[in-house]
Each structure stands twice: as structure tokens, then as C-alpha cells.
Design a protein around this motif. Structure first.
Motif, PDB file in Angstrom:
ATOM      1  N   GLN A 109      -7.430   3.811   2.558  1.00 52.33           N
ATOM      2  CA  GLN A 109      -6.619   2.425   2.820  1.00 52.33           C
ATOM      3  C   GLN A 109      -6.648   2.140   4.235  1.00 52.33           C
ATOM      4  OE1 GLN A 109      -3.029   2.121  -0.035  1.00 52.33           O
ATOM      5  NE2 GLN A 109      -2.651   4.236   0.846  1.00 52.33           N
ATOM      6  N   ARG A 122       3.126  -9.634  -2.225  1.00 52.31           N
ATOM      7  CA  ARG A 122       1.534  -9.638  -2.889  1.00 52.31           C
ATOM      8  C   ARG A 122       1.704 -11.140  -3.539  1.00 52.31           C
ATOM      9  NH1 ARG A 122       0.138  -6.744   0.672  1.00 52.31           N
ATOM     10  NH2 ARG A 122      -0.218  -4.622   0.410  1.00 52.31           N
ATOM     11  N   LYS A 151       0.715  -1.272   0.118  1.00 53.10           N
ATOM     12  CA  LYS A 151       0.041   0.014   0.017  1.00 53.10           C
ATOM     13  C   LYS A 151       0.775   1.400  -0.183  1.00 53.10           C
ATOM     14  CE  LYS A 151      -3.692  -2.467   2.605  1.00 53.10           C
ATOM     15  NZ  LYS A 151      -4.720  -2.455   1.947  1.00 53.10           N
ATOM     16  N   GLU A 171      -4.917  -7.201  -4.148  1.00 51.22           N
ATOM     17  CA  GLU A 171      -3.669  -6.606  -4.571  1.00 51.22           C
ATOM     18  C   GLU A 171      -2.699  -7.603  -5.179  1.00 51.22           C
ATOM     19  OE1 GLU A 171      -1.907  -3.325  -2.502  1.00 51.22           O
ATOM     20  OE2 GLU A 171      -3.684  -3.160  -1.105  1.00 51.22           O
ATOM     21  N   THR A 172      -2.223  -7.486  -6.354  1.00 56.95           N
ATOM     22  CA  THR A 172      -1.145  -8.583  -6.727  1.00 56.95           C
ATOM     23  C   THR A 172       0.033  -7.908  -7.081  1.00 56.95           C
ATOM     24  OG1 THR A 172      -1.977  -8.179  -9.185  1.00 56.95           O
ATOM     25  CG2 THR A 172      -3.276 -10.246  -7.717  1.00 56.95           C
ATOM     26  N   ASN A 173       0.946  -8.707  -7.216  1.00 63.96           N
ATOM     27  CA  ASN A 173       2.390  -8.372  -7.433  1.00 63.96           C
ATOM     28  C   ASN A 173       2.614  -8.961  -8.896  1.00 63.96           C
ATOM     29  OD1 ASN A 173       5.029  -7.607  -6.718  1.00 63.96           O
ATOM     30  ND2 ASN A 173       5.497  -9.772  -6.543  1.00 63.96           N
TER      31      ASN A 173
END
Length: 151
Positions: free
Chosen positions: A111, A134, A2, A144-146
Motif C-alpha cells: 500500500q 472516500r 488504508k 477505494e470507495t466508502n
């Protein structure tokens, strides 16, 4: 990870994180209240079976006392457990949760867990399995992805 909102100080991130932690404890306490509510309600229903069993055993007077003195009895003065959890929710839990929501909206760009996200970044071992920032992919777009890099 974040992104810390622009202008959010270390102190603000830490304070909102501490508030979030306090609310997590309240959530646990609320769960215990709901557990007590369900356990006591179930016990009250079992007392019906106790009264029936006493009656079948010929203990009619005792069965009557259980029905009159125990079954349906208030847990607190004038209250059953559903009233206790409703009062807790309305008078305490919901106002506290609303304040956390306000703090996150106004100071963390809406957030949640910014403090914890930064803590994870400081503590994880970059490039090591089990330390990814993530998941690489997710079926739900809210997760949330990486990308394939571990920057």
C-alpha cells in the motif's frame, strides 16, 4: 482508509511515509529537469530563427557565429539535456523509486501513503460534508470507495 499492515509499528509507518515524501520532492525536481530539457531545446530551435533573421538583415557573419557557437551546443560537458535527464533517471531516480516500492511492498503490504491515510483519519471531522473518508462511488474499481456510513 488504508489498513495498517499487521505488525507495522508507528515508527515504520512514519519512516516509509517520510521516504514517500522525499520521493515526491524528487518527482518535482525531475519535473523541473524535464522542463529545463524542453525549454532549452525550444530555445535552441529558436536560435535557428535568430540566425535566419540575422542573415536576412545582412548580418551574415553574426548569423554564422550563432550557427557555429550557439546552435546545438552542449549544455554540460559533452551532454545535451536529454542525456542529463536520462542519467538522472537511470542513476538516481529509478533506484530511489525502486527502494520506496520495496519498502511499501515489504512493510506496508504494497500500500502507498499509509501514513497519510492515518493522518487523514485523525484530522477529518467525521460526518461533515467535505470530510468523507472516500468517495461514495467511483467508475474505476481501483479507487477505494466508502459505503453510505461514515464509520
Amino acid at each position: 482508509m488504508k489498513q495498517r499492515p499487521e505488525g507495522a509499528s508507528d515508527e515504520a509507518v512514519e519512516a516509509v511515509g517520510k521516504f514517500s515524501e522525499a520521493v515526491e520532492y524528487l518527482i518535482r525536481a525531475r519535473g523541473h529537469l524535464y522542463s529545463a530539457h524542453q525549454l532549452i531545446g525550444h530555445a535552441d530551435l529558436l536560435f535557428d530563427e535568430v540566425a535566419d533573421g540575422l542573415e536576412q538583415a545582412g548580418l551574415v557573419e553574426e548569423a554564422g557565429r550563432v550557427r557555429e557557437e550557439v546552435i546545438g551546443r552542449n549544455v554540460l560537458d559533452g551532454r545535451w539535456t536529454f542525456q542529463i535527464v536520462e542519467e538522472f533517471d537511470e542513476l538516481y531516480f529509478h533506484p530511489v523509486q525502486a527502494e520506496l516500492d520495496r519498502l511499501e511492498r515489504d512493510h506496508m503490504d504494497g500500500q502507498r501513503h499509509v501514513f497519510e491515510s492515518e493522518l487523514k483519519e485523525r484530522r477529518r471531522s467525521r460526518g461533515r460534508p467535505g470530510h468523507e473518508p472516500r468517495p461514495r462511488a467511483a467508475h474505476d474499481p481501483r479507487v477505494e470507495t466508502n459505503p453510505d456510513t461514515d464509520g
